[in-house]
Write a protein that holds these residues in place. Sequence first.
Motif, PDB file in Angstrom:
ATOM      1  N   ASN A  32      36.892 -64.651  48.539  1.00 45.79           N
ATOM      2  CA  ASN A  32      36.330 -65.129  47.267  1.00 45.79           C
ATOM      3  C   ASN A  32      37.291 -66.069  46.535  1.00 45.79           C
ATOM      4  N   LEU A  33      38.564 -65.694  46.488  1.00 43.77           N
ATOM      5  CA  LEU A  33      39.537 -66.542  45.805  1.00 43.77           C
ATOM      6  C   LEU A  33      39.719 -67.880  46.527  1.00 43.77           C
ATOM      7  N   LEU A  34      39.686 -67.846  47.859  1.00 37.01           N
ATOM      8  CA  LEU A  34      39.845 -69.085  48.621  1.00 37.01           C
ATOM      9  C   LEU A  34      38.660 -70.021  48.389  1.00 37.01           C
ATOM     10  N   GLN A  35      37.451 -69.482  48.370  1.00 41.01           N
ATOM     11  CA  GLN A  35      36.267 -70.309  48.145  1.00 41.01           C
ATOM     12  C   GLN A  35      36.215 -70.847  46.718  1.00 41.01           C
ATOM     13  N   ARG A  36      36.766 -70.090  45.787  1.00 36.92           N
ATOM     14  CA  ARG A  36      36.687 -70.504  44.376  1.00 36.92           C
ATOM     15  C   ARG A  36      37.747 -71.543  44.018  1.00 36.92           C
ATOM     16  N   PHE A  37      38.980 -71.318  44.437  1.00 36.28           N
ATOM     17  CA  PHE A  37      40.067 -72.186  43.996  1.00 36.28           C
ATOM     18  C   PHE A  37      40.457 -73.241  45.036  1.00 36.28           C
ATOM     19  N   TYR A  38      40.185 -73.000  46.301  1.00 35.09           N
ATOM     20  CA  TYR A  38      40.541 -73.962  47.340  1.00 35.09           C
ATOM     21  C   TYR A  38      39.358 -74.169  48.277  1.00 35.09           C
ATOM     22  N   PRO A  39      38.267 -74.716  47.769  1.00 33.02           N
ATOM     23  CA  PRO A  39      37.081 -74.903  48.626  1.00 33.02           C
ATOM     24  C   PRO A  39      37.372 -75.894  49.751  1.00 33.02           C
ATOM     25  N   ARG A  41      43.786 -74.056  57.681  1.00 32.13           N
ATOM     26  CA  ARG A  41      44.225 -72.861  58.403  1.00 32.13           C
ATOM     27  C   ARG A  41      43.920 -71.597  57.609  1.00 32.13           C
ATOM     28  N   LEU A  42      44.056 -71.690  56.287  1.00 31.98           N
ATOM     29  CA  LEU A  42      43.714 -70.528  55.450  1.00 31.98           C
ATOM     30  C   LEU A  42      42.236 -70.189  55.560  1.00 31.98           C
ATOM     31  N   HIS A  43      41.392 -71.208  55.621  1.00 35.73           N
ATOM     32  CA  HIS A  43      39.956 -70.973  55.791  1.00 35.73           C
ATOM     33  C   HIS A  43      39.653 -70.418  57.187  1.00 35.73           C
ATOM     34  N   MET A  44      40.394 -70.868  58.186  1.00 37.37           N
ATOM     35  CA  MET A  44      40.210 -70.303  59.532  1.00 37.37           C
ATOM     36  C   MET A  44      40.586 -68.822  59.551  1.00 37.37           C
ATOM     37  N   LEU A  45      41.669 -68.470  58.845  1.00 37.60           N
ATOM     38  CA  LEU A  45      42.059 -67.067  58.751  1.00 37.60           C
ATOM     39  C   LEU A  45      40.990 -66.258  58.020  1.00 37.60           C
ATOM     40  N   ALA A  46      40.401 -66.852  57.004  1.00 35.40           N
ATOM     41  CA  ALA A  46      39.335 -66.157  56.271  1.00 35.40           C
ATOM     42  C   ALA A  46      38.138 -65.878  57.168  1.00 35.40           C
ATOM     43  N   GLU A  47      37.815 -66.815  58.068  1.00 35.04           N
ATOM     44  CA  GLU A  47      36.702 -66.603  58.991  1.00 35.04           C
ATOM     45  C   GLU A  47      36.996 -65.435  59.931  1.00 35.04           C
ATOM     46  N   VAL A  48      38.239 -65.385  60.411  1.00 33.92           N
ATOM     47  CA  VAL A  48      38.613 -64.288  61.307  1.00 33.92           C
ATOM     48  C   VAL A  48      38.531 -62.952  60.576  1.00 33.92           C
ATOM     49  N   LEU A  49      39.058 -62.906  59.361  1.00 29.78           N
ATOM     50  CA  LEU A  49      39.013 -61.664  58.588  1.00 29.78           C
ATOM     51  C   LEU A  49      37.577 -61.276  58.241  1.00 29.78           C
ATOM     52  N   ARG A  50      36.742 -62.259  57.994  1.00 32.33           N
ATOM     53  CA  ARG A  50      35.349 -61.984  57.654  1.00 32.33           C
ATOM     54  C   ARG A  50      34.619 -61.330  58.821  1.00 32.33           C
ATOM     55  N   SER A  51      35.012 -61.685  60.042  1.00 31.45           N
ATOM     56  CA  SER A  51      34.374 -61.069  61.208  1.00 31.45           C
ATOM     57  C   SER A  51      34.822 -59.619  61.408  1.00 31.45           C
ATOM     58  N   ILE A  52      35.955 -59.246  60.827  1.00 35.80           N
ATOM     59  CA  ILE A  52      36.461 -57.879  60.951  1.00 35.80           C
ATOM     60  C   ILE A  52      35.811 -56.949  59.935  1.00 35.80           C
ATOM     61  N   VAL A  53      35.372 -57.497  58.809  1.00 35.63           N
ATOM     62  CA  VAL A  53      34.864 -56.669  57.719  1.00 35.63           C
ATOM     63  C   VAL A  53      33.727 -55.742  58.143  1.00 35.63           C
ATOM     64  N   PRO A  54      32.701 -56.203  58.901  1.00 37.37           N
ATOM     65  CA  PRO A  54      31.630 -55.268  59.300  1.00 37.37           C
ATOM     66  C   PRO A  54      32.143 -54.061  60.079  1.00 37.37           C
ATOM     67  N   PHE A  55      33.131 -54.266  60.944  1.00 37.99           N
ATOM     68  CA  PHE A  55      33.703 -53.138  61.671  1.00 37.99           C
ATOM     69  C   PHE A  55      34.393 -52.164  60.704  1.00 37.99           C
ATOM     70  N   ALA A  56      35.078 -52.722  59.701  1.00 33.95           N
ATOM     71  CA  ALA A  56      35.743 -51.867  58.719  1.00 33.95           C
ATOM     72  C   ALA A  56      34.725 -51.074  57.905  1.00 33.95           C
TER      73      ALA A  56
END
Length: 315
Positions: free
Chosen positions: A144-151, A162-177
């Motif tokens: 959320n912070l990345l999309q708001r302040f660094y779109p 690269r930060l957005h790429m990391l966010a995509e990877v983390l977003r794919s982990i969230v459903p498992f969590a």
Amino acid sequence: MTDDHIASSTEIPSDALIDKVLSIQHERIVGEMEDANLLLEFALASGESVPDSLITDLVVRPPDKDEKTEAKSQERFQRAYRDLVQCLAPVTAASLRATDDGHGRNVRLWAPGNRSKAMMWSRKLWLWTIALAVVVVATENYDNLLQRFYPLDPDTNDGFVRLHMLAEVLRSIVPFAYGGLGALTTLLRSAHQKLHHRTFDTLRIPEYYNRLLLGLVAGGVVKIIISQVSTGTGIIEISSSALAFIAGYNSDFLFSALERVSTAILPKVGLDSVRRKPAALAGVNLENLITQYEGASPEGKKVIEALIDKLKERL
């Protein structure tokens, strides 16, 4: 077979072997009596109804190692012990020890003093719950912070990409969590009940691990299968996070969804219908191709002839 061999095979066992057998038998009898006394103490302390005849047969002194136990008294005790176990099920001597701090071990990381195996398992669930909750909260806020302040836009430099790429990877982990959190929720509730009722069984710990792993997998898989839930009165739109949590909490939810999808995609077809259907279609398609063949160009006729040959192979 020689006479010496026959004599050796019928020799009386040595005193050492007899002592070993008696020692094993003594340990078994003493262990059963300790278990019976433990169950009886729990029954009396918790107000469970136990027949007086069972109490009379169970309250006995463990025999000394050199003391012989009468067969009739031992048989009477074992029958009473069996009836007591059936009366108190699912509480067992093993579950009483697993939920008693006196039979636990000292773990300084948690708190001073002994902690039972059931309490240790419960606190492991606490750690896993906190860890997955931190993963979910950190990932959601980071995204959320990345999309708001660094779109992400055409002028974004490589560092923020690269930060957005990391966010995509983390977003794919969230459903498992979320699925893991759902599984941990039901495991925590079950652990609380088993601690309260003194029914925790250490032999089922591998089953609990499998339940946790199934929740993790279900959370990541369920969003691929469904995006909405149909009820008797309509359709409920549910977020992927909520679906992942529900799938982890109740694995039957995922299994029922898989059954519906497999039934819709792979309907059951008999062998007779499988054989008739291609023949019927081949006849219709062949007739259409012959009709088209008469008015087709030379190149089109070649294509139609190739199709006709393939259809003939299927017939």
